[in-house]
Design a protein around this motif. Sequence first.
Motif, PDB file in Angstrom:
ATOM      1  N   HIS A  27       0.884  -1.172   0.000  1.00 32.44           N
ATOM      2  CA  HIS A  27       0.000   0.000   0.000  1.00 32.44           C
ATOM      3  C   HIS A  27       0.921   1.221   0.000  1.00 32.44           C
ATOM      4  CE1 HIS A  27      -3.666   2.158   1.974  1.00 32.44           C
ATOM      5  NE2 HIS A  27      -2.951   2.996   1.274  1.00 32.44           N
ATOM      6  N   GLY A  28       0.971   1.911  -1.125  1.00 32.70           N
ATOM      7  CA  GLY A  28       1.861   3.058  -1.166  1.00 32.70           C
ATOM      8  C   GLY A  28       1.881   3.764  -2.499  1.00 32.70           C
ATOM      9  N   TYR A  29       2.999   4.434  -2.723  1.00 36.33           N
ATOM     10  CA  TYR A  29       3.181   5.249  -3.915  1.00 36.33           C
ATOM     11  C   TYR A  29       4.603   5.090  -4.428  1.00 36.33           C
ATOM     12  CZ  TYR A  29      -0.922   7.618  -2.031  1.00 36.33           C
ATOM     13  OH  TYR A  29      -2.170   7.883  -1.537  1.00 36.33           O
ATOM     14  N   GLU A  30       4.746   5.148  -5.740  1.00 31.14           N
ATOM     15  CA  GLU A  30       6.058   5.306  -6.349  1.00 31.14           C
ATOM     16  C   GLU A  30       6.040   6.628  -7.089  1.00 31.14           C
ATOM     17  OE1 GLU A  30       8.155   1.010  -7.057  1.00 31.14           O
ATOM     18  OE2 GLU A  30       7.504   2.142  -8.800  1.00 31.14           O
ATOM     19  N   LEU A  31       6.994   7.471  -6.750  1.00 30.14           N
ATOM     20  CA  LEU A  31       7.101   8.781  -7.366  1.00 30.14           C
ATOM     21  C   LEU A  31       8.347   8.828  -8.231  1.00 30.14           C
ATOM     22  CD1 LEU A  31       6.612  10.915  -4.119  1.00 30.14           C
ATOM     23  CD2 LEU A  31       4.840  10.133  -5.690  1.00 30.14           C
ATOM     24  N   VAL A  32       8.275   9.496  -9.353  1.00 29.87           N
ATOM     25  CA  VAL A  32       9.456   9.825 -10.141  1.00 29.87           C
ATOM     26  C   VAL A  32       9.533  11.344 -10.105  1.00 29.87           C
ATOM     27  CG1 VAL A  32      10.562   9.765 -12.409  1.00 29.87           C
ATOM     28  CG2 VAL A  32       9.258   7.787 -11.597  1.00 29.87           C
ATOM     29  N   VAL A  33      10.529  11.845  -9.371  1.00 30.54           N
ATOM     30  CA  VAL A  33      10.640  13.283  -9.122  1.00 30.54           C
ATOM     31  C   VAL A  33      12.096  13.727  -9.219  1.00 30.54           C
ATOM     32  CG1 VAL A  33       8.576  13.464  -7.662  1.00 30.54           C
ATOM     33  CG2 VAL A  33      10.759  12.853  -6.624  1.00 30.54           C
ATOM     34  N   PRO A  34      12.311  15.004  -9.567  1.00 30.58           N
ATOM     35  CA  PRO A  34      13.683  15.519  -9.580  1.00 30.58           C
ATOM     36  C   PRO A  34      14.106  15.865  -8.153  1.00 30.58           C
ATOM     37  CG  PRO A  34      12.170  17.245 -10.257  1.00 30.58           C
ATOM     38  CD  PRO A  34      11.349  15.998 -10.043  1.00 30.58           C
ATOM     39  N   LEU A  35      15.271  15.383  -7.765  1.00 31.01           N
ATOM     40  CA  LEU A  35      15.800  15.674  -6.440  1.00 31.01           C
ATOM     41  C   LEU A  35      17.129  16.405  -6.564  1.00 31.01           C
ATOM     42  CD1 LEU A  35      15.170  12.292  -4.578  1.00 31.01           C
ATOM     43  CD2 LEU A  35      13.703  14.322  -4.647  1.00 31.01           C
ATOM     44  N   THR A  36      17.351  17.310  -5.645  1.00 34.87           N
ATOM     45  CA  THR A  36      18.633  17.996  -5.592  1.00 34.87           C
ATOM     46  C   THR A  36      19.666  17.051  -4.991  1.00 34.87           C
ATOM     47  OG1 THR A  36      18.233  18.878  -3.369  1.00 34.87           O
ATOM     48  CG2 THR A  36      17.475  20.225  -5.236  1.00 34.87           C
ATOM     49  N   ARG A  37      20.904  17.493  -4.978  1.00 33.90           N
ATOM     50  CA  ARG A  37      21.985  16.666  -4.410  1.00 33.90           C
ATOM     51  C   ARG A  37      21.771  16.370  -2.929  1.00 33.90           C
ATOM     52  NH1 ARG A  37      27.295  19.034  -7.513  1.00 33.90           N
ATOM     53  NH2 ARG A  37      26.428  18.649  -9.583  1.00 33.90           N
ATOM     54  N   ASN A  38      21.041  17.246  -2.239  1.00 29.79           N
ATOM     55  CA  ASN A  38      20.785  16.995  -0.820  1.00 29.79           C
ATOM     56  C   ASN A  38      19.476  16.240  -0.587  1.00 29.79           C
ATOM     57  OD1 ASN A  38      18.870  18.972  -1.207  1.00 29.79           O
ATOM     58  ND2 ASN A  38      19.680  20.380   0.328  1.00 29.79           N
ATOM     59  N   GLY A  39      18.861  15.715  -1.679  1.00 32.31           N
ATOM     60  CA  GLY A  39      17.699  14.852  -1.539  1.00 32.31           C
ATOM     61  C   GLY A  39      16.371  15.550  -1.361  1.00 32.31           C
ATOM     62  N   ARG A  40      16.295  16.804  -1.726  1.00 35.31           N
ATOM     63  CA  ARG A  40      15.029  17.532  -1.638  1.00 35.31           C
ATOM     64  C   ARG A  40      14.432  17.692  -3.043  1.00 35.31           C
ATOM     65  NH1 ARG A  40      14.831  18.456   3.505  1.00 35.31           N
ATOM     66  NH2 ARG A  40      16.552  19.305   4.688  1.00 35.31           N
ATOM     67  N   LEU A  41      13.118  17.867  -3.092  1.00 32.70           N
ATOM     68  CA  LEU A  41      12.440  18.071  -4.367  1.00 32.70           C
ATOM     69  C   LEU A  41      13.004  19.321  -5.043  1.00 32.70           C
ATOM     70  CD1 LEU A  41      10.088  17.133  -6.221  1.00 32.70           C
ATOM     71  CD2 LEU A  41       8.651  18.727  -4.960  1.00 32.70           C
ATOM     72  N   ASP A  42      13.393  19.189  -6.294  1.00 30.44           N
ATOM     73  CA  ASP A  42      13.906  20.324  -7.058  1.00 30.44           C
ATOM     74  C   ASP A  42      12.725  21.013  -7.736  1.00 30.44           C
ATOM     75  OD1 ASP A  42      15.002  22.095  -8.892  1.00 30.44           O
ATOM     76  OD2 ASP A  42      16.719  20.798  -9.304  1.00 30.44           O
ATOM     77  N   VAL A  43      12.202  22.035  -7.089  1.00 32.22           N
ATOM     78  CA  VAL A  43      11.004  22.723  -7.562  1.00 32.22           C
ATOM     79  C   VAL A  43      11.258  23.387  -8.914  1.00 32.22           C
ATOM     80  CG1 VAL A  43       9.299  24.520  -7.037  1.00 32.22           C
ATOM     81  CG2 VAL A  43      10.139  23.028  -5.218  1.00 32.22           C
ATOM     82  N   SER A  44      12.439  23.944  -9.117  1.00 30.05           N
ATOM     83  CA  SER A  44      12.760  24.588 -10.400  1.00 30.05           C
ATOM     84  C   SER A  44      12.707  23.589 -11.540  1.00 30.05           C
ATOM     85  CB  SER A  44      14.141  25.240 -10.349  1.00 30.05           C
ATOM     86  OG  SER A  44      14.158  26.264  -9.401  1.00 30.05           O
ATOM     87  N   SER A  45      13.248  22.407 -11.323  1.00 36.32           N
ATOM     88  CA  SER A  45      13.215  21.361 -12.352  1.00 36.32           C
ATOM     89  C   SER A  45      11.776  20.910 -12.589  1.00 36.32           C
ATOM     90  CB  SER A  45      14.090  20.182 -11.935  1.00 36.32           C
ATOM     91  OG  SER A  45      14.105  19.202 -12.923  1.00 36.32           O
ATOM     92  N   TRP A  46      10.998  20.772 -11.508  1.00 38.21           N
ATOM     93  CA  TRP A  46       9.596  20.405 -11.665  1.00 38.21           C
ATOM     94  C   TRP A  46       8.861  21.473 -12.485  1.00 38.21           C
ATOM     95  CZ3 TRP A  46       5.202  23.036 -10.477  1.00 38.21           C
ATOM     96  CH2 TRP A  46       4.007  22.341 -10.707  1.00 38.21           C
ATOM     97  N   GLU A  47       9.099  22.762 -12.176  1.00 38.36           N
ATOM     98  CA  GLU A  47       8.427  23.845 -12.899  1.00 38.36           C
ATOM     99  C   GLU A  47       8.770  23.820 -14.389  1.00 38.36           C
ATOM    100  OE1 GLU A  47       9.750  27.205 -10.612  1.00 38.36           O
ATOM    101  OE2 GLU A  47       7.971  27.147  -9.329  1.00 38.36           O
ATOM    102  N   ALA A  48      10.018  23.478 -14.724  1.00 32.70           N
ATOM    103  CA  ALA A  48      10.450  23.439 -16.122  1.00 32.70           C
ATOM    104  C   ALA A  48       9.850  22.248 -16.874  1.00 32.70           C
ATOM    105  CB  ALA A  48      11.971  23.405 -16.193  1.00 32.70           C
ATOM    106  N   HIS A  49       9.647  21.124 -16.165  1.00 28.62           N
ATOM    107  CA  HIS A  49       9.171  19.888 -16.812  1.00 28.62           C
ATOM    108  C   HIS A  49       8.209  19.142 -15.906  1.00 28.62           C
ATOM    109  CE1 HIS A  49      12.286  20.562 -19.783  1.00 28.62           C
ATOM    110  NE2 HIS A  49      13.126  20.747 -18.802  1.00 28.62           N
TER     111      HIS A  49
END
Length: 137
Positions: A27-49
């Motif tokens: 029971h869960g989720y699999e996400l494919v997301v851009p992460l920065t080198r420190n493991g956080r969501l890269d919002v700029s990359s998400w905004e671009a694509h």
Amino acid sequence: MKPDSKHYTVRLELARQLEYPQGDTEHGYELVVPLTRNGRLDVSSWEAHPRTCHVRRFRRGEADVVGHLERERQGRWHFKYKNQQLDEGPSFRFENEQFSLGQYISVRASDGNIYEFAISAVHPAKSQGGDATSPSA
């Protein structure tokens, strides 16, 4: 120059909670997301694509539901599923979460309840290639 982020597959599995004292690995989720080198969501990359950020919801006994990650103007993140009217998504400050093994992410489910999910895997997304390392903390 090497980009500051790349796409990772992040697996979230239902963590232990009152209704599920042992949690549930099916029971869960699999996400494919851009992460920065420190493991956080890269919002700029998400905004671009934004359409490169996928989500797959899996639950025991149910067909998988697939879609993508969206963000409203007010900053609220949610999962937009193909051909579904489900309203689900991360509940708090998703862009500030640390996507590393053992961390927890709160998700607001379509029933309105908030559930905790443990990050059980983080690895480069297949379309991105790369080695089997995850972003460092």
